[in-house]
Enzyme design. Structure first.
Site, PDB file in Angstrom:
ATOM      1  CG  ASP A  19      -1.768   1.242   1.274  1.00 37.87           C
ATOM      2  OD1 ASP A  19      -2.475   1.453   0.277  1.00 37.87           O
ATOM      3  OD2 ASP A  19      -1.704   2.007   2.254  1.00 37.87           O
ATOM      4  CG  HIS A  76       3.662   6.543  -4.511  1.00 33.43           C
ATOM      5  ND1 HIS A  76       2.576   5.714  -4.656  1.00 33.43           N
ATOM      6  CD2 HIS A  76       3.182   7.708  -4.010  1.00 33.43           C
ATOM      7  CE1 HIS A  76       1.485   6.359  -4.266  1.00 33.43           C
ATOM      8  NE2 HIS A  76       1.831   7.550  -3.874  1.00 33.43           N
ATOM      9  CG  ASP A  92      -7.417   3.739  -3.594  1.00 33.08           C
ATOM     10  OD1 ASP A  92      -8.004   3.658  -2.507  1.00 33.08           O
ATOM     11  OD2 ASP A  92      -6.253   3.331  -3.770  1.00 33.08           O
TER      12      ASP A  92
END
Length: 1516
Positions: free
Chosen positions: A511, A514, A612
């Site tokens: 999760d 980045h 999302d």
């Protein structure tokens, strides 16, 4: 330094990965290191080992050397290499995991994955999970992604975890606590019984604010004790919180800000309050400023004490030194720099006072700069704050949060504050109390457009101060530091969390990947893989750059990157994504088994929607769910969806606020609330789509073609390259709602090439009568009034979507079915299974059957061949084995001018260029560029698809040649019969497969006829040896004069026109394309410089013998011709060809078994006397040794004649004196001499041609006198003949000449001693300026070199540094003192060595010019019309002699120098290897311009260039 950390190399387990040396590394001491574990060892990311080199040929050249890894374990591995002790470059390799599923553990290929995301909290109590998860099983998914199953934080967000180690207690029921092992047992059951794998998230970046362990270990967050740089941001954050409270309590209404923000005026008033009330109060700039008075006092005290500066660097200026504790006015300046900058002019108090004032002024300026900087931050903070308010309160697509309250503050708080609220001033006192400040922790979030490799909470980042963070107020950002020792509790806690996850699940989703510190994720994934080696790792990366994506994929070993179809703004873009994320183009080439590892893009998990994403029903329309799911699932990669999409839930299922449960599976017709079955949403369509996706992945349908039929219709083809079956899915998307937008009833017809076997499925989204949608209170429910009308595995005639299907014949063997649609309404899909037309299918099968002889790859999809041409019953290798090397020259090579001589030419590709060769190499050179890139749009491929011209050219050209060549042509023609029967789009890849098979077989046939040096040689040696086939051929007209009829083993053929027997000896072309045909093909000098390398070293002894004897037959005036002109048009205008010829005879005798026999072979003399007319073969035969003796004798007597037909008819540039040829031997020194200043008798034979520059008729390099290489060649011959006569093999002891009427004999012994005694005395330019042997000390400009000539008519030419002396070193090394030779070679290396060749003249020479341009005519005497041909350009053939000389003398100097020399030679040769591999001519050029630049006037491939490189490899 080769840094490949941003390049992705993906491999499957079971592959062998080889590391090979690039050209710049060959011959150098390279070591490769990797952390891939040795077999039986456990992986440790920090432990590197060295790989050992394999050298398959065991030869001295590095072109084949490699080290390897057998890849058996998935994960990310690093490699780097070093040169000596210096690290030179490196990168990563990512090995994919192998996923196993089912009780029998069968493999689930990555491209078959169909994943569905479930929000764990919506699964309800654990005992109900099976019924809810069964929906995914029944609809064909084979992988479940659970959001985290841990205990959630107060916000109830799925991703804000209160305890990473504890199962969410909500899953337990009153009588049964749910444990990790319960969950593990369900996961195992789903794997074995349902054939489904399970993965879950790992969240490393943050933890819930209310995590119990965080209270015990506040050091795990970014708090004001361990991150004091956040103090100013915290002060601002508290001030904004107090503003929230005032607005919420209505205390700002008077200032224009009510609790409910509704317009721009309210926003402007917020700005005003912040600028006028808040910023002036909290004075953030003070955290970055110096206390001026305090600093001035300190400075004054130092001055008064008379302290002097110890500053050294005059460029250091006074700057503010930031206070590490960030106290107000706590910053300082460096007093040392201050004392050096502000110096009083005396020690008096007034001077000191003045000095302090200057100092004060500067410090105030520095403070003002800090104020300005803080002001910039404050401006950004206001802008970000107002932007957030606009999105959250006013924007149409925002959450519309309503009035400002403490629950919904003006902006989310950036820091935790677990104490009683006080005033801003009172709260600020706590930041300097460590026991309290450690609980003020920074929340996590994300920053738009930020560098993902930078941590925004670390010092140096102002994200929190500038309010640029989009903040998650429920989670604290975790602070790992750089290594476990920096925060031991946190690392240990997260490691346990990782181990639990890897123990019970088959994979993880990283999760917020980045924003996770990459070194942390690296360590955690290494832990996870130690528990579960074949861990499936997926991640979302929003880096905005494929290269930065690759950094994450490489370092973490991510298997699949999540890609979102929702990013597509229309169907065209959705189709483009399908093409982008996987598969090869349809009709791709078959790649060789050993192939270069090409950079890849990350494997995709392509999702029609992620949890999302916003809801596509709101964004597009309910009708689009089915077609978009279809398009996504046709991608050749992993695919996925999120629970709720298939049920047509008309809103986003929020990971934070959704508390209802998913529906359960109930196959019965009547459904209660909270139940679903195939009548619900698109569930029935989803099952068919998932099944199809898995079938296509499992059966190797890995070629993809996407066709945008119109603005809404996308057709995706998946093609299997083995069976050539295709599946074509036509989807009509509905990005706009069909009820409110116009969709045309006219749908374009579609043409589907091939025969449609069946409609795999057709499905339409339809409305049905049902009560309108109402959001269920307990269960997540979708739109009840839509369903899918689905039909599977039907024939076209039964389709309800197709009006009619016609068949059109496009080509003779190409069926195209034209489909007319009737009810392809928005929201419909139809999928066809397409085979080739039966005849084409059979042709492909037969072709594949005949290709198995070249590669087992073609077994699948092959068919037995019952009716093929008889020639195909024979293996191609046995047909090819009958070809001679001369035949291979016809089959593989021959340039345009050689073909034109036979009445043909090279194939010309329209809109592109003609092929370099008429033979197969011409095609192979082009295909070698196209194949690795699958460049199917290349004009070459276009030409193949457009018609049979090239195919027919290849076979017919050979059939017309008769003999073994024609058999090859017939075999190709028989294969092409089938090739022409397959669809045109497949022709390039099968044409390539046929030619690759034939070509590689032909090369093997060639090598088998060569010497053991070639057969056991490296790839480089083998590819160079093909130069022998390329250059040695037999044309329509014989180039060589006929040999004596009494000579054995001479090849004959029947003349096609006269039908008489004629000799057909192989001749050697000097270079292609300029010196390949007619009288310009054969040159004496070129032939004999190239002969040893191209013919003797490669084992072509008989053909070499014939060439030596044929040229011997043309001896005249004691010389061998320069231009052969079949002997009848020969020109005897060179002094060196005869010596190269004699050297070749010597080499022949030494290399060939029983080589001395050649001395007794008959030579048919064309010119028994100088003035004879050409004699027919056999009229006058002499043994070769007599001809040799004549050459020696004539030189000692002196040669002096004028060329026949002198004048413009034989040379339009030569001046009259130039036609006078003279040569002889100096009686005193024994040196051969000759020439005059108007002719050029050596290889440097450029004659001026420009009237403009006035150089016409003047040789650029006459090299008259005694040229160094001729003296060396003569010495070599004299020494050899002396040796032979001593053994009574050669009947002459010397030469006899008449002097003043008396005969006088000069023995070879005497001649040999004369040269030996004088050579170094007269040729070496001594280091001693007073050397008595030096005739022209004033002309010496370099010492320690050997002269290029001795006794030239222009004496300065003797002293020019050129590479010719190295030739003498190789053929007569005894002339040189090793130490002097070595010094001269070092100078040559420094001054003359280029990348591929040797500069022909010292660059320090005033006439040096390294660029050859034969077309340039100007006023410059030195370059006009290519006058500088040998005055600088870098010729290749001298480099062979230079390297051989270095090798010979390095051995004499000592082992250490020898070892270094071998390295240097390998390194030089590697550049030739690269040129050879990349050249479409597959050769080495005649010359390059300076520093290896391409020269367009050079021959692309030159016989002597290839020959000398073969010789040095032979010497090595």
């Amino acid at each position: 330094m080769e840094k490949l950390d941003k390049t992705l190399f993906r491999l499957e387990q079971g592959f062998e990965l080889q590391f090979r040396l690039g050209p710049t590394l060959q011959g150098k001491p390279v070591t490769v290191y990797t952390n891939y574990p040795a077999s039986g060892e456990v992986f440790d990311r920090h432990k590197f080992r060295t790989l050992s080199w394999h050298n398959p040929t065991g030869k001295e050249d590095d072109s084949d050397k490699y080290c390897k890894l057998d890849l058996q374990i998935s994960g990310s591995y690093q490699y780097y290499f070093s040169l000596g002790n210096e690290k030179s470059g490196g990168g990563y390799i990512v090995v994919d995991p192998i996923l196993h599923v089912g009780a029998d553990n069968h493999v689930l290929p990555l491209d078959c994955v169909t994943l569905q995301t479930f929000l764990a909290k919506c699964l309800g109590p654990f005992h109900e999970w099976e019924d809810r998860l069964k929906v995914a099983k029944e609809t064909g998914y084979n992988m479940i992604h659970f959001t985290p199953l841990q205990k959630l934080g107060l916000s109830r967000s799925c991703y804000s975890l209160a305890d990473q180690l504890e199962v969410n207690p909500e899953f337990s029921s009153r009588d049964k606590k749910c444990t990790w092992s319960d969950i593990g047992a369900l996961v195992e059951k789903m794997k074995n019984e349902w054939n489904m794998l399970c993965i879950t998230d790992v969240v490393y970046n943050h933890t819930a604010t209310n995590s119990e362990w965080l209270r015990m270990h506040p050091e795990c967050g970014y708090n004001l004790v361990n991150s004091p740089h956040l103090k100013p941001a915290w002060v601002l954050d508290r001030a904004l919180w107090h503003l929230t409270c005032m607005v919420a309590d209505g205390k700002c209404i008077a200032k224009g800000v009510p609790p409910l923000i509704e317009n721009d005026n309210h926003l402007n008033c917020i700005r005003k309050i912040i600028w006028e009330d808040i910023y002036p109060k909290i004075k953030l700039w003070e955290f970055f400023q110096v206390d001026v008075n305090k600093a001035v006092q300190q400075f004054k005290a130092l001055l008064t004490q008379g302290k002097m500066s110890t500053k050294s660097d005059p460029n250091q200026h006074l700057q503010i030194v930031q206070d590490p504790d960030y106290r107000r006015l706590g910053c300082t300046v460096d007093m040392n720099i201050a004392l050096a900058t502000f110096i009083p002019h005396s020690n008096g108090p007034a001077a000191i006072e003045e000095c302090c004032n200057w100092f004060r002024k500067r410090v105030e300026e520095l403070n003002a700069e800090q104020y300005r900087q803080t002001n910039h931050h404050q401006e950004q903070a206001v802008n970000c704050l107002v932007g957030t308010v606009v999105y959250e309160r006013l924007a149409g697509n925002g959450p519309k949060k309503g009035p400002i309250s403490r629950k919904h503050p003006l902006v989310t708080r950036y820091f935790t504050y677990p104490f009683k609220e006080l005033t801003v001033q009172e709260e600020e006192t706590m930041i300097n109390q460590p026991d309290k400040a450690c609980y003020f922790m920074a929340h996590n979030g994300w920053v738009m457009g930020d560098d993902p490799l930078r941590n925004f909470a670390e010092p140096g980042s102002n994200v929190y101060l500038r309010r640029e963070l989009i903040c998650w107020g429920d989670s604290v950002k975790l602070r790992y530091g750089n290594k476990p020792e920096d925060c031991p509790y946190l690392w240990a806690h997260m490691k346990k969390y990782t181990e639990i996850t890897a123990k019970y699940f088959h994979g993880v989703r990283l999760d917020n990947c980045h924003s996770t510190p990459i070194h942390v994720a690296e360590e955690m994934l290494a832990t996870a893989r130690s528990v579960r080696p074949n861990l499936y790792v997926i991640a979302e990366l929003f880096t905005g750059s494929e290269y930065i994506d690759n950094v994450f994929v490489n370092r973490l070993g991510i298997t699949s990157l999540i890609r979102e179809a929702m990013t597509a703004y229309n169907s065209h873009e959705e189709g483009r994504l399908v093409y982008r994320f996987g598969g090869e183009p349809v009709g791709s080439f078959v790649q060789p088994r050993l192939r270069p590892l090409m950079p890849a893009i990350a494997h995709a998990l392509f999702m029609d929607i992620t949890h999302d994403n916003e809801c596509p029903i709101q964004h597009r329309s309910a009708y689009d769910a089915l077609p978009s799911a279809m398009i996504v699932s046709m991608a050749c990669c992993a695919t996925g969806s999120t629970k709720g999409y298939d049920e047509l839930v008309p809103h986003q299922i929020s990971v934070v606020s959704e508390e209802r449960f998913y529906a359960k599976w109930n196959p019965a017709a009547h459904l209660a609330s909270g139940e679903v079955n195939f009548q619900t949403g698109i569930l029935s369509g989803r099952l068919a789509i998932n099944r199809l996706h898995q079938e296509l992945g499992a059966k190797g349908f890995n070629q993809v073609y996407v066709d945008q039929v119109d603005e809404d219709i996308v057709a995706v083809t998946r093609h299997c390259p083995n069976t050539h079956q295709s599946v074509v899915a036509v989807s009509r998307t509905a990005f706009r709602d069909p009820k409110t937008s116009f969709y045309s009833k006219e749908v374009p017809e579609m043409c589907i090439p091939g025969k449609i076997e069946e409609v795999v499925l057709e499905a339409r989204t339809i409305e049905r009568t049902a009560s309108p949608y109402k959001k269920d209170e307990h269960f997540i429910n979708g739109l009840p009034n839509f369903t899918v009308e689905l039909r599977e595995h039907i024939q076209i005639k039964d389709s309800k979507i197709i009006k009619q299907a016609g068949t059109a014949i496009k080509g003779p063997n190409e069926f195209v079915q034209e489909i007319e649609f009737e009810r392809l309404t928005p929201g419909s899909v139809i999928v066809f299974r397409v085979s080739l037309d039966p005849k084409a299918q059979e042709a492909v099968g037969v072709l594949r059957n005949h290709l198995i002889q070249f590669s087992p790859h073609f077994k699948s999809g092959s068919l037995p061949d019952d009716h093929s041409a008889p020639i195909l019953k024979t293996l191609f290798s046995s047909i090819a084995s009958k070809l001679t090397l001369a035949d291979l020259n016809q089959v593989l090579y021959r340039c345009e001018s050689e073909e034109q001589e036979d009445g043909g030419g090279c194939y010309n590709i329209p809109n592109w260029s003609p092929l370099k060769y008429a033979g197969l190499q011409g095609l192979m050179s082009v295909m070698a560029d196209i194949r690795p890139k699958n460049d199917l749009g290349h004009p070459f491929c276009d030409n193949l698809r457009s018609g049979d011209w090239m195919i027919d050219y290849v076979s017919n050209r050979l059939i017309s040649r008769s003999g073994a060549c024609a058999e090859v042509g017939k075999w190709l023609k028989a294969m092409f019969v089938y090739l022409k029967r397959i669809p045109r789009y497949l022709i390039p890849c099968y044409f390539d497969a046929i030619l690759v098979g034939a070509y590689t077989t032909l090369l093997d046939v060639g090598w088998r006829q060569m010497s053991s040096f070639v057969q056991n040689g490296s790839t480089f040696v083998k590819h160079l040896s093909l130069g022998s086939i390329q250059m040695c051929g037999i044309g329509k007209y014989s180039c060589l004069p006929d040999l004596s009829p009494s000579l054995h083993d001479v090849p004959y053929r029947l003349n096609e026109i006269t039908n008489e027997k004629e000799q057909c000896c192989v001749s050697l072309a000097a270079g292609l394309p300029h010196f390949s045909s007619g009288i310009f093909r054969s040159w004496g000098r070129d032939t004999f410089i190239a002969l040893r390398g191209l013919m003797l070293v490669t084992g072509r002894y008989l053909e070499a013998r014939n060439i030596i004897l044929a040229f011997g037959g043309t001896l005249r005036h004691g010389l061998i011709p320069n231009l052969l002109g079949q002997g009848t048009h020969a020109r005897y205008n060179c002094r060196d060809a005869v010596w190269w010829w004699l050297q070749c005879i010597q080499d022949y005798c030494k290399i060939v078994p029983n080589g001395l026999d050649i001395l007794r072979c008959p030579v048919s003399r064309m010119y028994p006397r100088d003035d004879s007319s050409p004699q027919p073969p056999g009229t006058v035969d002499q043994p070769l040794y007599e001809v040799i003796q004549e050459a020696m004798q004539r030189h000692m007597e002196g040669i002096n004649f004028r060329e026949r037909n002198a004048g413009p008819q034989i040379d339009q540039n030569m001046r009259d004196e130039g036609f006078n040829v003279a040569a002889g031997v100096d009686r005193e020194t024994g040196f051969v001499f000759g020439g005059n200043r108007f002719n050029c008798g050596t290889w440097m034979d450029k004659m001026g041609e420009s009237d403009r520059a006035r150089n016409r008729g003047i040789p650029a390099t006459p090299r008259d006198g005694s040229a160094v290489e001729i003296v060396g060649l003569c010495k070599s011959t004299v020494r050899w003949l002396l040796d032979l006569s001593g053994k009574n093999v050669f009947p002459y002891r010397g030469v006899t000449v008449k002097r003043q009427g008396k005969e006088e004999t000069i023995t070879y012994d005497e001649w040999n001693r004369k040269i030996q005694g004088h050579f170094e005395r007269l040729f070496f330019v001594s280091e001693n300026p007073a050397d008595p042997n030096e005739k022209h000390p004033n002309l010496v400009h370099k010492r320690g070199i050997y002269k290029d000539s001795y006794g030239a008519s222009s004496p300065w030419c003797d002293y020019q540094l050129r590479p010719n002396f190295t030739i003498a070193m190789v053929v007569a090394p005894e002339l040189f003192t090793p130490e002097k030779a070595w010094k001269a070679l070092q100078i040559a290396e420094e001054k003359l060595l280029g990348p591929l060749g040797m500069k022909t003249l010292d660059p320090d020479d005033m006439v040096y010019c390294g660029v050859y341009d034969n077309a340039l005519d100007n006023d410059n005497y030195n370059v006009a019309k290519g006058f500088n041909y040998h005055q600088g350009p870098e010729w290749l053939w001298p480099i062979g002699y230079f390297l051989r000389a270095k090798l010979y003398f390095s051995k004499l100097i000592g082992p250490e120098i020898y070892a270094k020399t071998v390295v240097m030679i390998k390194n030089v040769l590697s550049r030739h290897y690269v040129h050879l591999e990349r050249s479409s001519w597959k050769g080495l050029p005649e010359l390059t311009n300076e520093n290896g630049q391409y020269c367009p006037f050079s021959c692309e491939t030159q016989a002597w260039s290839i020959g000398v490189i073969l010789e040095i490899l032979y010497d090595l």
